[in-house]
Write a protein that holds these residues in place. Structure first.
Motif, PDB file in Angstrom:
ATOM      1  N   GLY A  85       0.775  -1.227   0.000  1.00  0.00           N
ATOM      2  CA  GLY A  85       0.000   0.000   0.000  1.00  0.00           C
ATOM      3  C   GLY A  85       0.802   1.269   0.000  1.00  0.00           C
ATOM      4  N   THR A  86       2.136   1.168   0.065  1.00  0.00           N
ATOM      5  CA  THR A  86       3.002   2.344   0.078  1.00  0.00           C
ATOM      6  C   THR A  86       3.628   2.537  -1.291  1.00  0.00           C
ATOM      7  OG1 THR A  86       3.507   2.022   2.425  1.00  0.00           O
ATOM      8  CG2 THR A  86       5.002   3.430   1.161  1.00  0.00           C
ATOM      9  N   ALA A  87       3.539   3.768  -1.811  1.00  0.00           N
ATOM     10  CA  ALA A  87       4.119   4.076  -3.115  1.00  0.00           C
ATOM     11  C   ALA A  87       5.594   4.394  -2.958  1.00  0.00           C
ATOM     12  CB  ALA A  87       3.390   5.256  -3.744  1.00  0.00           C
ATOM     13  N   VAL A  88       6.422   3.703  -3.737  1.00  0.00           N
ATOM     14  CA  VAL A  88       7.865   3.954  -3.733  1.00  0.00           C
ATOM     15  C   VAL A  88       8.305   4.212  -5.165  1.00  0.00           C
ATOM     16  CG1 VAL A  88       8.208   2.506  -1.698  1.00  0.00           C
ATOM     17  CG2 VAL A  88       8.433   1.502  -3.964  1.00  0.00           C
ATOM     18  N   PRO A  89       9.397   4.933  -5.364  1.00  0.00           N
ATOM     19  CA  PRO A  89       9.857   5.215  -6.730  1.00  0.00           C
ATOM     20  C   PRO A  89      10.032   3.936  -7.536  1.00  0.00           C
ATOM     21  CG  PRO A  89      11.067   6.546  -5.151  1.00  0.00           C
ATOM     22  CD  PRO A  89      10.265   5.563  -4.337  1.00  0.00           C
ATOM     23  N   ALA A  90       9.741   4.020  -8.823  1.00  0.00           N
ATOM     24  CA  ALA A  90       9.800   2.836  -9.683  1.00  0.00           C
ATOM     25  C   ALA A  90      11.207   2.500 -10.129  1.00  0.00           C
ATOM     26  CB  ALA A  90       8.906   3.042 -10.904  1.00  0.00           C
ATOM     27  N   GLY A  91      12.174   3.377  -9.883  1.00  0.00           N
ATOM     28  CA  GLY A  91      13.552   3.078 -10.247  1.00  0.00           C
ATOM     29  C   GLY A  91      13.862   3.426 -11.685  1.00  0.00           C
TER      30      GLY A  91
END
Length: 335
Positions: free
Chosen positions: A89-95
């Motif tokens: 449920g947490t948005a993190v950078p896609a790289g």
């Protein structure tokens, strides 16, 4: 030559257009009512939803030139949406993958196929059920849902199968002794994908436009209306994972919709109910592996195979670029 192309997805349309430019007489057969294959747009009362291919990138020089021509013609535009990964449920950078320029067809992914087919002889809602040798030529057995009596088309000097490997293999299997390439095609298999189509009355206030989802039935979600020239509205697409789609391939669509909507709510942390919800089953969506090279062509029997499940010099398969390069390579091999 008089050539039949079976399949009007990106590979088939690319091959047919190039063959026609090379001076051949080409007829394209498509079992669905629309062209474009998985580059499809579902039309609803809320507007269009890209429920198949979400975007495409260009890495090869050949495809970059083609995409540049599409942009110049107004057929494609960059999608500048913010893409992330959702982990619990947490948005993190896609790289690094987020740095690629992503392109979409406008005003919907399905529009590109229609434009590519505009100058071709395309015959939709006709399934090719059999290939039959007729001297040095080929006859096709055709089946139409609205006409119960089978028909025959041909003779054709050459036949192109621009189909998922599973379907191509079924057509080629009775001809294995005549066509050595049939054994190669039979090695490949495409996994299914259930697509979720959602329309909401109010914005969901999510700070991203697309996400790869970890630990969920869904592997991908995207705000469809964030793409250029789309109808405004809170429109979302979800794609289930290959494993979940395979496990639930034969499930009732209403049950699939219920499960995937729950997964969407869990992934996004929202619980707003959609005003429009539906699902679509893509029976052959993603290749498990790729065949080396860009296509198969038997010059003696004049039968060829192309599709996005060929490597075509790329890393991976299933992309619009794979399909384009494969179809183009087969047309070049036919000459």
């Amino acid at each position: 030559m008089h050539i039949a192309v079976i399949g009007a997805g990106m590979a088939g349309l690319t091959c047919a257009r190039q063959l026609q430019q090379q001076g051949h007489h080409v007829v394209v057969y498509e079992r669905n009512a629309d062209v474009g294959g998985r580059m499809g747009t579902r039309q609803t009362e809320l507007g269009g939803f890209d429920h198949g291919a979400q975007y495409f990138t260009a890495t090869s020089e050949r495809f970059r030139k083609e995409v540049a021509a599409w942009r110049k013609a107004g057929w494609a535009a960059p999608w500048e949406g913010r893409l992330v990964k959702l982990e619990k449920g947490t948005a993190v950078p896609a790289g690094r993958s987020n740095a690629k320029q992503r392109m979409v067809a406008v005003p919907g992914m399905g529009a590109l196929g229609a434009r590519l087919a505009a100058e071709l002889d395309v015959r939709c809602e006709l399934s090719v059920t059999r290939l039959e040798r007729h001297g040095d030529a080929w006859l096709l057995s055709l089946q139409c849902d609205t006409v119960p009596v089978p028909a025959t088309a041909g003779p054709f000097d050459a036949v192109v199968l621009a189909l998922p490997a599973d379907i191509a293999s079924r057509l080629l299997q009775p001809l294995t002794s005549l066509l050595p390439l049939a054994a190669q095609v039979s090695q490949e298999h495409l996994e299914p994908c259930w697509a979720l189509i959602l329309g909401f009355e109010q914005p969901l206030d999510l700070d991203y436009d697309g996400a790869w989802v970890e630990g969920s039935r869904l592997k991908w979600i995207a705000r469809d209306a964030s793409k250029p020239e789309r109808r405004p509205g809170e429109h979302w697409i979800g794609h289930a994972s290959e494993a979940w789609s395979t496990e639930h391939l034969a499930d009732d669509p209403e049950r699939v919709k219920e499960k995937l909507l729950k997964a969407f709510h869990e992934a996004t942390g929202t619980h707003v109910q959609p005003v429009y919800a539906d699902v679509h089953r893509w029976r052959f969506a993603q290749a498990l592996s790729t065949l080396p090279g860009a296509c198969l062509w038997d010059g003696q029997t004049r039968v060829g195979v192309c599709g996005d499940w060929f490597a075509a010099g790329l890393d991976g398969s299933g992309r619009v670029e794979n399909a384009f390069l494969s179809g183009s390579a087969l047309a070049g091999a036919i000459g």
